[in-house]
Design an enzyme around this catalytic site. Sequence first.
Site: not given
Length: 283
Positions: A174, A187
């Site tokens: 990400s 995350y």
Amino acid sequence: MSLKQTELHEDGLPGKESTLDPKPEWQPRYPGSGRLTDKVAIITGGDSGIGRATAALFAREGADVAIVYLKETEDADKTAKIIEEEGRTALTIEGDLGDPEFCKQVVDKVIDKFGKIDILVNNAGEQHPDKDITEITDKQLRRTFQTNIFAMFYLTQAARKHLKKGAAIINCTSVTMYKGSPPLLDYSATKGAITAFTRSLSENLISDGIRVNAVAPGPIWTPLNPSGGATDEMLETFGENTPIGRPGQPNEVAPSFLFLACEDSSYMSGQVLHPNGGDIVGS
């Protein structure tokens, strides 16, 4: 794109694509050119979002696809139909990738159905926003790491003996790994681990002719965010802070997975592609 979390929130992730308005764009944009003819791919989180778009594109390019999903059967059935409409075979497998025994079952089912594995796409993930690090519970921390990075280890371990020369592994990291994200501490940490895993696994497998790469999407409109993966404040301006000025669509990310899965990227391993709306980040 102003969408309140309360309008779409479900009790748990990953959320249903069928409930989203506007609907994510998963449709491949071009005719196929046979780049994955008769290949077999496993795509985790393949029921919706980036996973669905990637499954559709892989099928258009000639691959049979096994999609692994947690619980959204309606979405999984829709993705299977998309694959079949492209003239390829779909296999849907429901379960928790955080369980190593389930990952072994996934591989066994794929081998029983197709006889081989050519491409492994580790795409499934979850996120939970918290404004303060003290709000992250031990249960949430363990669960986020279990889904986002432990599952990649488990499934790769299970698939390893079936991956031959020419196979490709593509992991989903990400933009938050590179830029950070104040409300997505756990995350983002898992995405950093995924990038390190990708680079190390590439070095580990390259001598056997197996390439390992990753894709680091920016803000992409998928069920993950409005179903609880983003705060109301994040959804109010979702994607607007990118240089392009809008969130991305799943079918704008899927071509990166296709490139890394096929022979077009035969001289690339240990690399990360960045479909992120124009943000300049370290590679």
